[in-house]
Write a protein that holds these residues in place. Structure first.
Motif, PDB file in Angstrom:
ATOM      1  N   CYS A 161       0.858  -1.182   0.000  1.00  0.00           N
ATOM      2  CA  CYS A 161       0.000   0.000   0.000  1.00  0.00           C
ATOM      3  C   CYS A 161       0.898   1.236   0.000  1.00  0.00           C
ATOM      4  O   CYS A 161       1.823   1.331   0.815  1.00  0.00           O
ATOM      5  CB  CYS A 161      -0.887  -0.015   1.236  1.00  0.00           C
ATOM      6  SG  CYS A 161      -1.776   1.539   1.473  1.00  0.00           S
ATOM      7  N   CYS A 187      -3.163  -4.211   4.493  1.00  0.00           N
ATOM      8  CA  CYS A 187      -3.241  -2.749   4.554  1.00  0.00           C
ATOM      9  C   CYS A 187      -3.962  -2.316   5.835  1.00  0.00           C
ATOM     10  O   CYS A 187      -5.011  -2.836   6.199  1.00  0.00           O
ATOM     11  CB  CYS A 187      -3.983  -2.235   3.323  1.00  0.00           C
ATOM     12  SG  CYS A 187      -4.475  -0.510   3.441  1.00  0.00           S
ATOM     13  N   LEU A 188      -3.353  -1.344   6.528  1.00  0.00           N
ATOM     14  CA  LEU A 188      -3.915  -0.883   7.805  1.00  0.00           C
ATOM     15  C   LEU A 188      -4.764   0.375   7.656  1.00  0.00           C
ATOM     16  O   LEU A 188      -5.343   0.862   8.634  1.00  0.00           O
ATOM     17  CB  LEU A 188      -2.771  -0.595   8.797  1.00  0.00           C
ATOM     18  CG  LEU A 188      -1.946  -1.797   9.258  1.00  0.00           C
ATOM     19  CD1 LEU A 188      -0.709  -1.321  10.016  1.00  0.00           C
ATOM     20  CD2 LEU A 188      -2.778  -2.725  10.126  1.00  0.00           C
ATOM     21  N   CYS A 189      -4.833   0.907   6.433  1.00  0.00           N
ATOM     22  CA  CYS A 189      -5.491   2.207   6.237  1.00  0.00           C
ATOM     23  C   CYS A 189      -6.924   2.291   6.779  1.00  0.00           C
ATOM     24  O   CYS A 189      -7.290   3.324   7.345  1.00  0.00           O
ATOM     25  CB  CYS A 189      -5.431   2.610   4.773  1.00  0.00           C
ATOM     26  SG  CYS A 189      -3.751   3.039   4.255  1.00  0.00           S
ATOM     27  N   CYS A 198       0.193   3.301   3.770  1.00  0.00           N
ATOM     28  CA  CYS A 198       0.704   2.758   5.041  1.00  0.00           C
ATOM     29  C   CYS A 198       1.944   1.886   4.831  1.00  0.00           C
ATOM     30  O   CYS A 198       2.588   1.484   5.791  1.00  0.00           O
ATOM     31  CB  CYS A 198      -0.380   1.989   5.783  1.00  0.00           C
ATOM     32  SG  CYS A 198      -0.839   0.416   5.032  1.00  0.00           S
TER      33      CYS A 198
HETATM   34 ZN   LIG Z   1      -2.678   1.071   3.547  1.00  0.00          ZN
END
Ligand SMILES: [Zn+2]
Length: 197
Positions: A6, A16-18, A9
């Motif tokens: 990503c 993905c942590l978004c 992040c």
């Molecule tokens: Zn992300």
């Protein structure tokens, strides 16, 4: 071929942590100074913190030539989060006080001391500390000193103190997910063996 990541992040797209990263406003402005050796670390918590805060900036380097300008933000009082003997414990803002430009060195205290040595305008700042804080949930990386927190935990603790009753706990959501993911990846058994005291 490298796994696709990503662009925001910088985690693998599959992790993905978004969606967990909040979008928080704060009176306090954060300036995080990151040593280049921290950039590629899987647990780059400074980056997560900056993504979740509107009034925050991350700079990477060892010598910051434009630091005097960065520190002279109109409307703010610059100070350095660095818990040595001179540091004054943070407390909530009084109503008439100018907000802080809180400078946070990212990385070990050894690296932070080096940053101070290389950047005289940083060393000249008044110093503040978090006082006595809860132990880190950052169990994966050995804390170099008693009571040491990850950068994102230190930032949340500082903002909670300064801006009470507003809370910044939501900033830790992607961090918690990251830690849980790391623990799952290494296997709970190995984790307990290596990291539980
Ligand atoms: Zn992300």
């Amino acid at each position: 071929m490298p796994r696709p990541t990503c662009s925001r992040c910088q985690r693998p797209l599959s992790h993905c942590l978004c969606p967990l990263i909040p979008d928080l406003d704060s009176r306090t402005r954060l300036l995080i100074l990151q040593h280049p050796s921290e950039v590629g670390h899987a647990l780059n918590t400074a980056r997560l913190a900056v993504l979740g805060l509107r009034n925050a900036e991350l700079r990477v380097g060892e010598v910051f030539d434009d630091l005097p300008q960065l520190l002279a933000q109109p409307g703010y009082r610059a100070c350095l989060l660095f818990p040595d003997d001179e540091a004054v414990a943070l407390s909530a803002y009084a109503p008439d006080e100018k907000p802080l430009l809180l400078v946070v060195p990212d990385g070990t205290w050894r690296k932070a001391r080096k940053l101070l040595h290389l950047n005289p305008s940083l060393a000249a700042l008044p110093r503040v500390s978090l006082g006595a804080v809860a132990p880190s949930r950052y169990r994966l990386r050995k804390a170099p000193e008693e009571g040491a927190l990850s950068t994102i935990e230190a930032i949340v603790t500082a903002l909670d103190m300064l801006e009470a009753p507003q809370g910044f706990e939501a900033l830790l959501r992607p961090f918690d997910a990251l830690i849980e993911g790391q623990i799952a990846a290494m296997g709970e058994e190995v984790f307990i063996r290596n990291h539980r005291r």
